[in-house]
Enzyme design. Structure first.
Site, PDB file in Angstrom:
ATOM      1  CB  SER A 143      -0.904   0.013   1.240  1.00  0.00           C
ATOM      2  OG  SER A 143      -1.560   1.264   1.379  1.00  0.00           O
ATOM      3  CE1 TYR A 156      -4.327  -1.807   4.866  1.00  0.00           C
ATOM      4  CE2 TYR A 156      -3.394   0.352   4.371  1.00  0.00           C
ATOM      5  CZ  TYR A 156      -3.929  -0.851   3.944  1.00  0.00           C
ATOM      6  OH  TYR A 156      -4.073  -1.106   2.603  1.00  0.00           O
TER       7      TYR A 156
END
Length: 241
Positions: A143, A156
């Site tokens: 990501s 995350y």
């Protein structure tokens, strides 16, 4: 560019979004796609239908890939039903948004287990067959948050940043064995997960990314034998490397 005709490709979390787009794109290249899902059986069936409508071959396989026993059973089933996995796309993940003050130990554990540990377990399980064949392709879906921190939370971002280290380590260890390991790091891609979180594009290019654009990069990595250990950020200019 290597041909993917009749290669067995496992795409985790392929019932929707980026995973589905990767599965369809690889199917169009001639690979036989194992469409992994955990709970969304109907959506996984739809992914298979889309792959077959595009001229590919696919079958659904259920497993919680954050659990070692289920990963082992998954790889064994695919090998029996279709053949050993030679292309692995580690896409399965969770993205639970938390503020700085609200993120908990449980959030951190879940993110690391589902997003990072699953990639380790699957790679470890798939490698023996790849090494025996002298050919394999592994692509990890990281990501943009791994580089910028993102807006989902530190739990995350940390789990996705860990995938960069995992990618580097495996790439270095396997470079001489015909196995490449790379990663893509999407920014804000127009998926169901993102639609519920962002109303306007944040990228400098002025729009959300498309899952098919991420899938195109994954196919490039899979078909190329001279690129390994790389992470390609696909974020519309949010992060400039």
């Amino acid at each position: 560019m290597d041909s993917l005709k009749d290669k067995i490709a496992l795409v985790t979390g392929a019932s929707r979004g980026i995973g589905r787009a990767c599965a369809v794109a690889l199917g169009q290249e001639g690979a036989v796609i194992a469409v992994n899902y955990r709970e969304r059986e109907n959506e996984a069936a739809e992914s298979c239908r889309l792959i077959e409508a595009a001229g590919g071959r696919a079958f659904p396989v259920r497993a919680d890939v954050s659990k070692a026993a289920e990963v082992a059973a998954l790889l064994k089933k695919i090998a029996v039903d279709a053949g050993p996995v030679s292309v692995l796309v580690n896409n399965a993940g969770v993205s639970t948004k938390r503020s700085l003050d609200d993120a908990t130990e449980a959030d951190f554990d879940e993110a690391v287990t589902v997003n990072l540990k699953s990639a380790f377990l699957l790679t470890h399980a798939a490698l023996p067959a790849m090494r025996e064949a002298g050919w394999g392709r592994i692509v990890n879906i990281s990501s943009n948050a791994a580089f910028t921190g993102g807006g989902t939370g530190p739990h995350y971002a940390a789990s996705k940043a860990g995938m960069t280290g995992l990618t580097h380590a495996y790439a270095a260890l396997l470079a001489g064995e015909g196995i490449t390991v790379n990663a893509v790091a999407p920014g804000v891609i127009e998926t169901e997960m993102i639609a519920n979180r962002y109303s306007t594009p944040r990228a400098p290019v002025g729009r959300f990314g498309r899952a098919e654009e991420v899938a195109g990069a994954v196919v490039m990595f899979v078909r190329t034998s001279y690129i390994t250990g790389q992470t390609l950020v696909i974020s519309g200019g949010m992060y400039l490397n």
